[in-house]
Write a protein that holds these residues in place. Structure first.
Motif, mmCIF file in Angstrom:
data_model
loop_
_atom_site.group_PDB
_atom_site.id
_atom_site.type_symbol
_atom_site.label_atom_id
_atom_site.label_comp_id
_atom_site.label_asym_id
_atom_site.label_seq_id
_atom_site.Cartn_x
_atom_site.Cartn_y
_atom_site.Cartn_z
ATOM 1 N N LEU A 87 8.224 37.343 55.634
ATOM 2 C CA LEU A 87 8.514 36.781 54.365
ATOM 3 C C LEU A 87 9.817 35.829 54.393
ATOM 4 C CD1 LEU A 87 8.366 36.947 51.329
ATOM 5 C CD2 LEU A 87 9.538 39.045 51.242
ATOM 6 N N VAL A 88 10.674 36.244 55.317
ATOM 7 C CA VAL A 88 11.850 35.495 55.604
ATOM 8 C C VAL A 88 11.620 34.058 56.087
ATOM 9 C CG1 VAL A 88 14.278 35.462 56.937
ATOM 10 C CG2 VAL A 88 13.703 37.436 55.617
ATOM 11 N N ARG A 89 10.524 34.178 56.999
ATOM 12 C CA ARG A 89 9.979 32.909 57.621
ATOM 13 C C ARG A 89 9.403 32.024 56.713
ATOM 14 N NH1 ARG A 89 7.872 35.954 62.647
ATOM 15 N NH2 ARG A 89 9.692 35.914 64.042
ATOM 16 N N GLU A 90 8.868 32.542 55.699
ATOM 17 C CA GLU A 90 7.886 31.876 54.857
ATOM 18 C C GLU A 90 8.810 31.167 53.770
ATOM 19 O OE1 GLU A 90 4.638 30.848 54.388
ATOM 20 O OE2 GLU A 90 4.624 31.715 56.735
ATOM 21 N N ILE A 91 9.890 31.861 53.372
ATOM 22 C CA ILE A 91 10.926 31.370 52.486
ATOM 23 C C ILE A 91 11.826 30.422 53.078
ATOM 24 C CG2 ILE A 91 12.954 31.827 51.258
ATOM 25 C CD1 ILE A 91 11.619 34.699 50.527
ATOM 26 N N ALA A 92 11.987 30.517 54.382
ATOM 27 C CA ALA A 92 12.742 29.482 55.131
ATOM 28 C C ALA A 92 11.861 28.118 55.160
ATOM 29 C CB ALA A 92 13.145 29.825 56.459
ATOM 30 N N LYS A 93 10.693 28.160 55.590
ATOM 31 C CA LYS A 93 9.549 27.116 55.359
ATOM 32 C C LYS A 93 9.485 26.451 54.257
ATOM 33 C CE LYS A 93 5.465 28.219 57.330
ATOM 34 N NZ LYS A 93 4.426 28.620 57.845
ATOM 35 N N LEU A 94 9.525 27.379 53.092
ATOM 36 C CA LEU A 94 9.482 26.726 51.777
ATOM 37 C C LEU A 94 10.774 25.823 51.513
ATOM 38 C CD1 LEU A 94 8.240 26.427 48.967
ATOM 39 C CD2 LEU A 94 8.979 28.629 48.227
ATOM 40 N N LEU A 95 11.880 26.617 51.780
ATOM 41 C CA LEU A 95 13.164 25.974 51.511
ATOM 42 C C LEU A 95 13.084 24.515 52.238
ATOM 43 C CD1 LEU A 95 16.181 26.003 50.438
ATOM 44 C CD2 LEU A 95 16.793 27.306 52.625
ATOM 45 N N THR A 96 13.079 24.427 53.496
ATOM 46 C CA THR A 96 13.182 23.431 54.388
ATOM 47 C C THR A 96 11.942 22.463 53.722
ATOM 48 O OG1 THR A 96 13.635 24.738 56.229
ATOM 49 C CG2 THR A 96 12.725 22.444 56.764
ATOM 50 N N SER A 97 10.830 22.696 53.384
ATOM 51 C CA SER A 97 9.841 21.568 53.026
ATOM 52 C C SER A 97 10.415 21.138 51.434
ATOM 53 C CB SER A 97 8.321 22.288 52.672
ATOM 54 O OG SER A 97 8.602 23.115 51.597
ATOM 55 N N ARG A 98 10.898 21.919 50.686
ATOM 56 C CA ARG A 98 11.378 21.370 49.624
ATOM 57 C C ARG A 98 12.822 20.421 49.800
ATOM 58 N NH1 ARG A 98 8.022 21.031 45.721
ATOM 59 N NH2 ARG A 98 9.206 22.043 44.061
ATOM 60 N N VAL A 99 13.508 20.898 50.406
ATOM 61 C CA VAL A 99 14.745 19.941 50.783
ATOM 62 C C VAL A 99 14.308 18.739 51.480
ATOM 63 C CG1 VAL A 99 16.783 19.561 52.281
ATOM 64 C CG2 VAL A 99 16.338 21.898 50.864
ATOM 65 N N GLU A 100 13.302 18.684 52.239
ATOM 66 C CA GLU A 100 12.792 17.516 52.990
ATOM 67 C C GLU A 100 12.072 16.442 51.724
ATOM 68 O OE1 GLU A 100 13.713 16.157 55.750
ATOM 69 O OE2 GLU A 100 14.896 18.013 56.153
ATOM 70 N N ALA A 101 11.418 17.348 50.838
ATOM 71 C CA ALA A 101 10.453 16.381 50.117
ATOM 72 C C ALA A 101 11.938 15.862 49.106
ATOM 73 C CB ALA A 101 9.708 17.434 48.983
ATOM 74 N N ALA A 102 13.071 16.517 48.849
ATOM 75 C CA ALA A 102 14.098 15.809 47.833
ATOM 76 C C ALA A 102 14.672 15.016 48.657
ATOM 77 C CB ALA A 102 14.888 16.929 47.587
ATOM 78 N N MET A 103 14.728 14.875 50.101
ATOM 79 C CA MET A 103 15.337 13.845 50.815
ATOM 80 C C MET A 103 14.681 12.603 50.879
ATOM 81 S SD MET A 103 18.332 15.227 51.951
ATOM 82 C CE MET A 103 18.567 13.854 53.130
#
Length: 147
Positions: free
Chosen positions: A15-31
């Motif tokens: 679950l922590v890994r999935e949340i970390a991937k989600l977080l990273t993907s959303r930050v990269e999309a914003a970037m």
């Protein structure tokens, strides 16, 4: 740690890994975008360099996930996540705390018979404000000349 706790650890780690991937993907999309409000250096007023922005968005988006949950976070447009995060910094407000307070305050006020109607009215006022913002954005977009 008992056997049941040990069995839950792999699920928790995943679950922590999935949340970390989600977080990273959303930050990269914003970037990939520059939005109306930008994170900036307090002293110079200059917008953050990409790596500074990425670092700050990782922290701020993590707070948003805590405040709204991963499911809702994943459904929210990155522009709203970014602009909410930036506004919370500009206003010096607790990014995740705003969301937790919003939900908790509504739940408490709405579930109390003496304040349920006022809580619902406050929600309707917030919804009306959202519609007003949407209409203002449409008006601005309609007046933009395309070349």
């Amino acid at each position: 740690m008992n056997e049941m706790d040990r069995a839950a650890v792999p699920d928790h780690v995943e679950l922590v890994r999935e949340i970390a991937k989600l977080l990273t993907s959303r930050v990269e999309a914003a970037m990939q975008h520059t939005f109306r409000l930008e994170l900036a250096d307090a002293a110079s007023g200059k917008p953050f360099a990409p790596e500074q922005r990425r670092e700050h968005l990782m922290i701020l988006f993590a707070e948003i996930i805590k405040g709204m949950g991963a499911d809702r976070f994943s459904e929210t447009p990155v522009e709203l996540l970014d602009q909410f995060a930036v506004m919370s910094v500009i206003k010096n407000h607790d990014t995740g705390g705003l969301l937790r307070s919003l939900v908790n305050s509504f739940l408490i006020a709405y579930s109390t018979p003496e304040t349920a109607d006022r809580a619902y009215l406050a929600l309707m006022q917030l919804e009306a404000l959202r519609v007003e913002v949407g209409e203002a954005r449409k008006a601005v977009s309609a007046n933009v000349l395309m070349h």
